[in-house]
Design a protein around this motif. Sequence first.
Motif, mmCIF file in Angstrom:
data_model
loop_
_atom_site.group_PDB
_atom_site.id
_atom_site.type_symbol
_atom_site.label_atom_id
_atom_site.label_comp_id
_atom_site.label_asym_id
_atom_site.label_seq_id
_atom_site.Cartn_x
_atom_site.Cartn_y
_atom_site.Cartn_z
ATOM 1 N N GLY A 40 -37.693 -71.743 -18.244
ATOM 2 C CA GLY A 40 -37.593 -72.270 -19.413
ATOM 3 C C GLY A 40 -38.351 -73.605 -19.434
ATOM 4 O O GLY A 40 -38.545 -74.371 -20.513
ATOM 5 N N THR A 41 -39.045 -74.046 -18.292
ATOM 6 C CA THR A 41 -39.470 -75.675 -18.357
ATOM 7 C C THR A 41 -41.214 -75.320 -18.823
ATOM 8 O O THR A 41 -41.559 -76.209 -18.918
ATOM 9 C CB THR A 41 -39.677 -76.066 -16.712
ATOM 10 N N GLN A 42 -41.740 -74.182 -18.843
ATOM 11 C CA GLN A 42 -43.004 -74.094 -19.206
ATOM 12 C C GLN A 42 -43.153 -72.977 -20.182
ATOM 13 O O GLN A 42 -42.201 -71.838 -20.335
ATOM 14 C CB GLN A 42 -43.862 -73.602 -18.259
ATOM 15 N N MET A 43 -44.119 -72.815 -21.099
ATOM 16 C CA MET A 43 -44.388 -71.795 -22.057
ATOM 17 C C MET A 43 -45.821 -71.376 -22.213
ATOM 18 O O MET A 43 -46.751 -72.377 -21.898
ATOM 19 C CB MET A 43 -43.887 -72.453 -23.401
ATOM 20 N N MET A 44 -45.993 -70.270 -22.840
ATOM 21 C CA MET A 44 -47.417 -69.835 -23.244
ATOM 22 C C MET A 44 -47.333 -69.785 -24.727
ATOM 23 O O MET A 44 -46.612 -69.305 -25.355
ATOM 24 C CB MET A 44 -47.609 -68.675 -22.465
ATOM 25 N N VAL A 45 -48.461 -70.590 -24.996
ATOM 26 C CA VAL A 45 -48.623 -70.645 -26.578
ATOM 27 C C VAL A 45 -50.201 -69.875 -27.145
ATOM 28 O O VAL A 45 -51.000 -70.293 -26.433
ATOM 29 C CB VAL A 45 -48.664 -71.764 -27.171
ATOM 30 N N SER A 46 -50.043 -68.974 -28.113
ATOM 31 C CA SER A 46 -51.390 -68.641 -28.561
ATOM 32 C C SER A 46 -51.314 -68.500 -30.170
ATOM 33 O O SER A 46 -50.413 -68.294 -30.732
ATOM 34 C CB SER A 46 -51.554 -66.963 -28.129
ATOM 35 N N GLY A 47 -52.489 -69.409 -30.748
ATOM 36 C CA GLY A 47 -52.760 -69.281 -32.083
ATOM 37 C C GLY A 47 -53.648 -67.993 -32.454
ATOM 38 O O GLY A 47 -54.166 -68.285 -33.485
ATOM 39 N N ASN A 50 -56.880 -68.067 -28.329
ATOM 40 C CA ASN A 50 -56.702 -68.344 -26.741
ATOM 41 C C ASN A 50 -55.162 -68.417 -26.532
ATOM 42 O O ASN A 50 -54.394 -68.849 -27.421
ATOM 43 C CB ASN A 50 -57.551 -69.534 -26.392
ATOM 44 N N ILE A 51 -54.605 -68.518 -25.129
ATOM 45 C CA ILE A 51 -53.367 -68.831 -24.698
ATOM 46 C C ILE A 51 -53.661 -70.158 -23.943
ATOM 47 O O ILE A 51 -54.261 -70.266 -22.965
ATOM 48 C CB ILE A 51 -52.952 -67.675 -23.860
ATOM 49 N N SER A 52 -52.522 -71.097 -24.517
ATOM 50 C CA SER A 52 -52.488 -72.252 -23.517
ATOM 51 C C SER A 52 -51.224 -72.226 -22.913
ATOM 52 O O SER A 52 -50.072 -71.801 -23.062
ATOM 53 C CB SER A 52 -52.483 -73.548 -24.586
ATOM 54 N N TRP A 53 -51.133 -73.040 -21.679
ATOM 55 C CA TRP A 53 -50.133 -73.029 -20.777
ATOM 56 C C TRP A 53 -49.469 -74.604 -20.815
ATOM 57 O O TRP A 53 -50.275 -75.352 -20.674
ATOM 58 C CB TRP A 53 -50.546 -72.810 -19.335
ATOM 59 N N ILE A 62 -50.591 -77.978 -19.732
ATOM 60 C CA ILE A 62 -50.900 -77.738 -18.201
ATOM 61 C C ILE A 62 -52.363 -77.367 -18.171
ATOM 62 O O ILE A 62 -53.190 -77.928 -17.162
ATOM 63 C CB ILE A 62 -49.895 -76.921 -17.517
ATOM 64 N N LYS A 63 -52.808 -76.459 -18.856
ATOM 65 C CA LYS A 63 -54.055 -75.846 -18.786
ATOM 66 C C LYS A 63 -54.411 -75.290 -20.394
ATOM 67 O O LYS A 63 -53.716 -74.283 -20.588
ATOM 68 C CB LYS A 63 -54.580 -74.648 -17.925
ATOM 69 N N ASP A 64 -55.294 -75.674 -20.703
ATOM 70 C CA ASP A 64 -55.709 -75.355 -22.478
ATOM 71 C C ASP A 64 -57.311 -75.206 -22.481
ATOM 72 O O ASP A 64 -57.764 -76.139 -22.475
ATOM 73 C CB ASP A 64 -55.014 -76.300 -23.255
ATOM 74 N N PRO A 65 -57.717 -73.906 -22.462
ATOM 75 C CA PRO A 65 -57.038 -72.639 -22.512
ATOM 76 C C PRO A 65 -56.756 -72.106 -21.061
ATOM 77 O O PRO A 65 -57.570 -72.324 -20.240
ATOM 78 C CB PRO A 65 -57.961 -71.732 -23.481
ATOM 79 N N LEU A 66 -55.683 -71.504 -21.062
ATOM 80 C CA LEU A 66 -55.265 -70.699 -19.508
ATOM 81 C C LEU A 66 -56.121 -69.637 -19.900
ATOM 82 O O LEU A 66 -56.983 -68.928 -18.851
ATOM 83 C CB LEU A 66 -54.004 -70.318 -19.306
ATOM 84 N N VAL A 67 -56.074 -68.701 -20.942
ATOM 85 C CA VAL A 67 -56.685 -67.336 -21.178
ATOM 86 C C VAL A 67 -57.528 -67.762 -22.366
ATOM 87 O O VAL A 67 -57.117 -67.542 -23.533
ATOM 88 C CB VAL A 67 -55.890 -66.274 -21.440
ATOM 89 N N PRO A 68 -58.787 -67.785 -22.448
ATOM 90 C CA PRO A 68 -59.731 -67.702 -23.509
ATOM 91 C C PRO A 68 -59.804 -66.582 -24.070
ATOM 92 O O PRO A 68 -59.734 -65.468 -23.726
ATOM 93 C CB PRO A 68 -61.239 -68.055 -23.120
ATOM 94 N N GLN A 69 -59.918 -66.325 -25.380
ATOM 95 C CA GLN A 69 -60.000 -65.137 -26.053
ATOM 96 C C GLN A 69 -58.554 -64.034 -25.918
ATOM 97 O O GLN A 69 -58.636 -62.875 -25.674
ATOM 98 C CB GLN A 69 -61.158 -64.436 -26.169
ATOM 99 N N GLY A 70 -57.482 -64.596 -25.772
ATOM 100 C CA GLY A 70 -56.222 -64.054 -25.332
ATOM 101 C C GLY A 70 -55.093 -64.339 -26.381
ATOM 102 O O GLY A 70 -55.345 -65.242 -26.943
ATOM 103 N N ASN A 112 -50.776 -71.588 -9.303
ATOM 104 C CA ASN A 112 -52.104 -71.162 -9.756
ATOM 105 C C ASN A 112 -51.854 -69.806 -10.527
ATOM 106 O O ASN A 112 -51.319 -68.962 -9.839
ATOM 107 C CB ASN A 112 -53.001 -71.230 -8.784
ATOM 108 N N TRP A 113 -52.573 -69.229 -11.540
ATOM 109 C CA TRP A 113 -52.882 -68.241 -11.745
ATOM 110 C C TRP A 113 -53.903 -67.261 -11.217
ATOM 111 O O TRP A 113 -55.143 -67.879 -11.263
ATOM 112 C CB TRP A 113 -52.919 -68.051 -13.412
ATOM 113 N N GLY A 114 -53.989 -66.058 -11.080
ATOM 114 C CA GLY A 114 -54.926 -65.183 -10.249
ATOM 115 C C GLY A 114 -56.039 -64.709 -11.621
ATOM 116 O O GLY A 114 -55.717 -64.815 -12.844
ATOM 117 N N ALA A 115 -56.963 -64.102 -11.155
ATOM 118 C CA ALA A 115 -58.081 -63.474 -11.988
ATOM 119 C C ALA A 115 -57.145 -62.378 -12.829
ATOM 120 O O ALA A 115 -56.468 -61.432 -12.382
ATOM 121 C CB ALA A 115 -59.111 -63.049 -11.302
ATOM 122 N N PRO A 116 -57.878 -62.043 -13.940
ATOM 123 C CA PRO A 116 -57.362 -61.016 -14.788
ATOM 124 C C PRO A 116 -57.629 -59.829 -14.458
ATOM 125 O O PRO A 116 -58.574 -59.419 -14.069
ATOM 126 C CB PRO A 116 -57.629 -61.327 -16.332
#
Length: 302
Positions: A40-47, A50-53, A62-70, A112-116
């Motif tokens: 519960g300490t972190q969250m993913m948000v998408s508008g 893209n997806i921001s962490w 933490i990283k914005d965007p984490l996933v461009p076009q996601g 860290n997040w790996g490659a998709p």
Amino acid sequence: RFIAVGLDFPGSTYKAISVGTRQQIFAQQGGSFFSFSPDGTQMMVSGGANISWRNTANGTPIKDPLVPQGTMPDWSADGKLLAYVKSKDSMVINAPGVDKGSIEVMTFDGTNWGAPTSLVPYQAPANNYYPTFSPDSAWLLFNRSPSGSNSFGQSDSTGNSTSGVPDGQIWVVPATGGAPRRLDAVATGKDSSDSWPKWAPVNQDYRGKKLMWFTFSSKRAYGLRTGEGERSQLWMAAFDPERGKGGADPSLPAFWLPFQEIDSGNHIAQWVTRVERQACGSPGACASGEDCIQGRCVPRPK
């Protein structure tokens, strides 16, 4: 412990709220889809574009965007995987739905997040959307529109959704990869706008086997109470992972959840294993209609 709530038109404003105190933690612009880390300490948000962490405590990135076009992120219960939707078309901010969707996953090592990697590739014309991990993180349910309808569904002249995706179906794929299959036992044989699958967060022992449960919204007929295509209601079905591993349909027939208001349209069930309550030391610390019992504010019986 926390819930994220989108307000007004998708992607405009969202709030993160502490469930126990019902107090707002923060409010920001640009969120339609959300998923919390297991702790519960972190969250993913998408508008939609893209997806921001972000940090749950204050919404800082933490990283914005984490996933461009996601969009449509879902964080697995073991914390090691993130699933989301990518569209073959360019995605825009505040877009409530996707076309030509594929489902990708990323792995997390705790830092860290790996490659998709592609889990469910786009194959025209089918549109794939709304991924959700099982409580053991081994399976991924998702929606598919064989006709390629936008995930937001049909819209009227003002752009408001009117009836959901007419041919929305529920499919499943192993989280480690493999051939996706439709949950035939859940289907009705008609286009019932099945949508928004969500897992109950437990593994149940049943007659020496494992059983999991999930809900979804559907416009299927409910006896003589609602007609086919009339309004969305929540339905629930069991999932047998042993049958799924053997290549058989892992689903069982669905049933209507009895606590609903039959006259309302119901979507996007969210499941928890316990209800968080506000801590208290005296009755005056609780909200109106609640009593302080064993150090927690509990609703007073009616």
